[in-house]
Design an enzyme around this catalytic site. Structure first.
Site, mmCIF file in Angstrom:
data_model
loop_
_atom_site.group_PDB
_atom_site.id
_atom_site.type_symbol
_atom_site.label_atom_id
_atom_site.label_comp_id
_atom_site.label_asym_id
_atom_site.label_seq_id
_atom_site.Cartn_x
_atom_site.Cartn_y
_atom_site.Cartn_z
ATOM 1 N N ARG A 236 44.318 70.778 37.027
ATOM 2 C CA ARG A 236 45.479 71.074 36.191
ATOM 3 C C ARG A 236 46.748 70.805 37.000
ATOM 4 N NH1 ARG A 236 42.585 70.666 32.608
ATOM 5 N NH2 ARG A 236 42.104 72.081 30.872
ATOM 6 N N GLU A 265 53.180 67.161 30.571
ATOM 7 C CA GLU A 265 52.477 65.960 30.105
ATOM 8 C C GLU A 265 52.932 65.556 28.720
ATOM 9 O OE1 GLU A 265 48.379 66.740 32.660
ATOM 10 O OE2 GLU A 265 48.438 67.345 30.557
ATOM 11 N N HIS A 287 45.808 61.783 32.573
ATOM 12 C CA HIS A 287 44.995 62.913 32.114
ATOM 13 C C HIS A 287 43.800 62.435 31.288
ATOM 14 C CE1 HIS A 287 45.122 67.477 31.071
ATOM 15 N NE2 HIS A 287 43.881 67.037 31.175
#
Length: 312
Positions: A236, A265, A287
């Site tokens: 994370r 993000e 991601h």
């Protein structure tokens, strides 16, 4: 039952067959993405909300008295107010252990690409530098082996254990730090945080983001690391202080980093990462470590079962 997918685009366009299984459970509405200001209007009549990263607040849940459940197409649950959901008697279910192989594979794909200077060597051949070179080989920056290195893992859950197994297969010595104090695996060596940062040649992050892990890697931790070490984050974004990491790279405190996750993000245009001076020291992916086709298929199967449970 009315089932509303708030960010179906995050699941990809190649899992349409898997998405069709939800049609058997009720009326399904797919939104590619949902802006914050449109969330409430889209869920106001929903019996079930399916969300990946769209935030669901207490206010939103209170405005939907018919809501039977919230299914999260991810393992992390920090985008839903869990305390409010519990108080309102709204079950929330996430998906667990669907992406271990995917994340582990991407972790090593990034590590090997950076560590072995794959892009540099590939470009050397593609731009005809190799064809014009007098020798049969060109070492360039060179590379080292994982074999014999100390491989530190932060967070030894399902993903961390898989990464540890693969690192062992490469011949690394695996040590780990448990952020929860619960994880135990006798195959690997449990150490305290300082020992992990001071002795590891490679550090890979696989812990959840919570109050205990937020910015757990910052200035002091990065100063402990070897100047030859590599930091991997497929966990994370908020676990690592991004500004401190960029400073560590620019000041040669560590040799390199691989980053799949970010504090905000998508990555912001003014992200600290824009200030990395030597771009060869850092390797990014957007991601996607969790998102192999196989993992997404498994994720939707788990989510379907979670939605079914709300019908009982």
């Amino acid at each position: 039952m009315k089932i509303v997918f708030l960010d179906a685009e995050s699941l990809g366009n190649d899992v349409q067959t898997e998405l069709q299984q939800f049609d058997q459970l009720g009326e399904v509405i797919h939104y590619a993405l949902t802006p914050k200001e449109e969330t409430l209007s889209r869920i106001k009549d929903a019996d079930v909300i399916v969300t990946n990263k769209v935030v669901i607040t207490e206010e939103m849940m209170k405005a939907c008295p018919q809501l039977k459940g919230i299914a999260i197409t991810a393992t992390g649950t920090n985008n839903v107010d869990l305390e409010a959901a519990k108080a309102l008697n709204i079950p929330v279910k996430n998906a667990v252990n669907y992406s271990s192989e995917s994340v582990a594979q991407q972790t090593f794909a990034m590590l090997l690409s950076l560590m072995n200077n794959i892009h540099e060597y590939d470009e050397f051949v593609k731009d005809n530098s190799y064809s014009n070179h007098p020798s049969f080989t060109w070492i360039g920056k060179g590379f080292q082996e994982i074999n014999g290195k100390t491989f530190g893992i932060i967070g030894l859950g399902n993903i961390g254990k898989r990464v540890a197994e693969i690192a062992t297969a490469f011949g690394a010595k695996v040590i780990y730090y448990s952020t929860s104090g619960v994880a135990r695996d006798e195959r690997f060596t449990l150490v305290d945080k300082d020992t992990l940062f001071k002795t590891s040649d490679i550090i890979s992050i696989h812990s959840p983001l919570n109050e205990a892990t937020k910015n757990i890697i910052s200035v002091e931790e990065l100063k402990m690391m070897k100047s030859s070490s590599i930091l991997l984050n497929t966990g994370r974004g908020g676990i690592v202080d991004e500004s401190a990491l960029v400073d560590a790279l620019n000041e040669n405190q560590i040799a390199g980093t691989c980053v799949d996750v970010f504090t905000v993000e998508p990555m912001e245009h003014d992200s600290p990462f824009k200030n990395v001076k030597d771009k060869s020291k850092i390797l990014y992916s957007p991601h996607i470590a969790w998102a192999s086709l196989e993992a997404r298929r498994k994720l939707l199967s788990i989510t379907s079962e979670n939605v079914k449970s709300f019908m009982n």
